[in-house]
Scaffold this motif. Structure first.
Motif, mmCIF file in Angstrom:
data_model
loop_
_atom_site.group_PDB
_atom_site.id
_atom_site.type_symbol
_atom_site.label_atom_id
_atom_site.label_comp_id
_atom_site.label_asym_id
_atom_site.label_seq_id
_atom_site.Cartn_x
_atom_site.Cartn_y
_atom_site.Cartn_z
ATOM 1 N N VAL A 247 58.956 -53.429 -21.329
ATOM 2 C CA VAL A 247 59.676 -52.193 -20.993
ATOM 3 C C VAL A 247 60.713 -52.409 -19.903
ATOM 4 C CG1 VAL A 247 59.415 -49.841 -20.095
ATOM 5 C CG2 VAL A 247 57.747 -50.752 -21.721
ATOM 6 N N TYR A 248 60.407 -53.241 -18.904
ATOM 7 C CA TYR A 248 61.272 -53.393 -17.739
ATOM 8 C C TYR A 248 61.787 -54.830 -17.617
ATOM 9 C CZ TYR A 248 59.266 -48.924 -16.372
ATOM 10 O OH TYR A 248 58.871 -47.620 -16.348
ATOM 11 N N TYR A 249 62.983 -54.935 -17.014
ATOM 12 C CA TYR A 249 63.568 -56.260 -16.765
ATOM 13 C C TYR A 249 63.154 -56.739 -15.382
ATOM 14 C CZ TYR A 249 66.812 -60.124 -16.666
ATOM 15 O OH TYR A 249 67.343 -61.376 -16.604
ATOM 16 N N THR A 250 62.708 -57.985 -15.297
ATOM 17 C CA THR A 250 62.378 -58.615 -14.025
ATOM 18 C C THR A 250 62.935 -60.031 -14.026
ATOM 19 O OG1 THR A 250 60.269 -59.540 -14.785
ATOM 20 C CG2 THR A 250 60.210 -57.298 -13.890
ATOM 21 N N GLY A 251 63.004 -60.625 -12.854
ATOM 22 C CA GLY A 251 63.436 -62.008 -12.772
ATOM 23 C C GLY A 251 62.433 -62.936 -13.449
ATOM 24 N N TRP A 252 62.917 -63.986 -14.071
ATOM 25 C CA TRP A 252 62.077 -64.967 -14.776
ATOM 26 C C TRP A 252 61.193 -64.275 -15.814
ATOM 27 C CZ3 TRP A 252 63.183 -69.967 -13.756
ATOM 28 C CH2 TRP A 252 63.854 -70.228 -12.556
ATOM 29 N N ARG A 253 61.739 -63.309 -16.499
ATOM 30 C CA ARG A 253 60.968 -62.481 -17.431
ATOM 31 C C ARG A 253 60.357 -63.299 -18.560
ATOM 32 N NH1 ARG A 253 63.313 -59.441 -21.658
ATOM 33 N NH2 ARG A 253 62.010 -57.745 -22.443
ATOM 34 N N ASN A 254 61.126 -64.193 -19.165
ATOM 35 C CA ASN A 254 60.602 -64.998 -20.275
ATOM 36 C C ASN A 254 59.501 -65.944 -19.815
ATOM 37 O OD1 ASN A 254 62.329 -63.851 -22.194
ATOM 38 N ND2 ASN A 254 63.960 -65.303 -21.746
ATOM 39 N N ALA A 255 59.692 -66.552 -18.652
ATOM 40 C CA ALA A 255 58.665 -67.469 -18.135
ATOM 41 C C ALA A 255 57.369 -66.715 -17.840
ATOM 42 C CB ALA A 255 59.182 -68.157 -16.872
#
Length: 308
Positions: A247-255
């Motif tokens: 739902v939300y974007y964060t840093g290093w999201r894929n990792a």
């Protein structure tokens, strides 16, 4: 003579070239600009959605939208308004021709090379200003650029060891961003994404219920292993965190999503004695599916109908 020399379409998240015009100029200046093209391609996700890089007698301009960037190389005296109008026209045609699923799942470079035909035709029109449509409202474009000018990238920034990470966020004020930011909006939710979200919530609820049952069993039988309780609650936390990442974007999201999936796998491996193979398969499959949907739902750029 002012003119557009080349253009390319690049995927923002990893710099994969999707299409490009054919370049015949092999001069040293053009060779150097191609290096800048490659360096910029690797840093698109850290930059605003409209930028200019001045490299002596050439300018590199690009715009980014919906996970795709449109880049062009022109002579330094080519009008900025026409340059971004050219990019905007490429953008609208590309979005109309190819859907987001195709661009997100593309694997090999230049898999949309047939788009080169449109790039070449458009480049020829813009290199002959007399052939441009009189319906183009250049005044509106000029006003838009004055109100929200492209971010100026310096060559020293491009060649720094740390990339653009040292550029203050305040410099991006007034520009649309593709950069990693806590408030970055994500692409619209798809049906598979909704399914993965619901299934992750279901897995989290199942782990939570089993965790409370494990606590009851632990209170009634002193010989029960408390580590099972921890495994159930860790599984619950991992499933809920996957929902948050979707739902939300964060840093290093894929990792973070891959690490969370790893935690789900470890928890289910530990709970092997308490679950049958179908239950284990269901939890791990849902975790993998949610991780894929998090990966596919990329940060959203500016909508495709904006004026440049």
């Amino acid at each position: 003579m002012s003119m557009i020399l080349s253009a390319s379409v690049v995927r923002v998240r990893d710099g994969l070239p999707l299409s490009a015009s054919t370049d015949y100029d092999q001069s040293m200046g053009m060779q150097e600009c191609r290096k800048y093209f490659k360096m910029l391609s690797k840093k698109l996700s850290q930059l605003p959605d409209r930028c200019t890089l001045k490299t002596g007698q050439y300018n590199i301009n690009f715009i980014s939208s919906l996970g795709v960037s449109y880049m062009m190389l022109c002579t330094e005296n080519y009008p900025s308004v026409l340059a971004f109008c050219f990019l905007d026209e490429l953008q609208k045609e590309f979005i109309t021709t190819y859907n987001m699923m195709k661009t997100n799942t593309a694997i090999r470079p230049y898999c949309f090379i047939e788009f080169d035909n449109f790039i070449q035709r458009t480049k020829q029109r813009y290199n002959n200003t007399r052939s441009l449509s009189t319906k183009m409202n250049l005044a509106d474009m000029q006003t838009e650029i004055k109100l929200r000018p492209p971010y100026q990238i310096s060559v020293s920034e491009l060649g720094s060891a740390n990339g653009f990470s040292h550029v203050p966020v305040g410099l991006y004020k007034g520009t649309g961003k593709i950069s990693a930011a806590p408030h970055q909006r994500l692409e619209p939710v798809t049906l598979p994404g909704i399914v993965s979200f619901v299934l992750s919530l279901l897995c989290g609820a199942l782990n939570l219920i089993r965790g409370f049952h494990a606590i009851e069993s632990l209170l009634q039988n002193e010989g029960e292993d408390f580590s099972y309780v921890i495994a159930f609650f860790l599984g619950t936390a991992a499933c809920l965190y996957q929902c948050y990442l979707f739902v939300y974007y964060t840093g290093w999201r894929n990792a973070k999503s891959f690490l969370t999936f790893g935690l789900i796998c470890l928890c289910n491996m530990y709970l092997y004695e308490l679950r049958n193979l179908w239950q284990l398969f269901f939890h791990v499959t849902v975790g993998a599916f949610s991780t894929l949907q998090i990966r596919l739902r990329q940060p959203q750029g500016k909508s495709p109908d904006y004026n440049v």
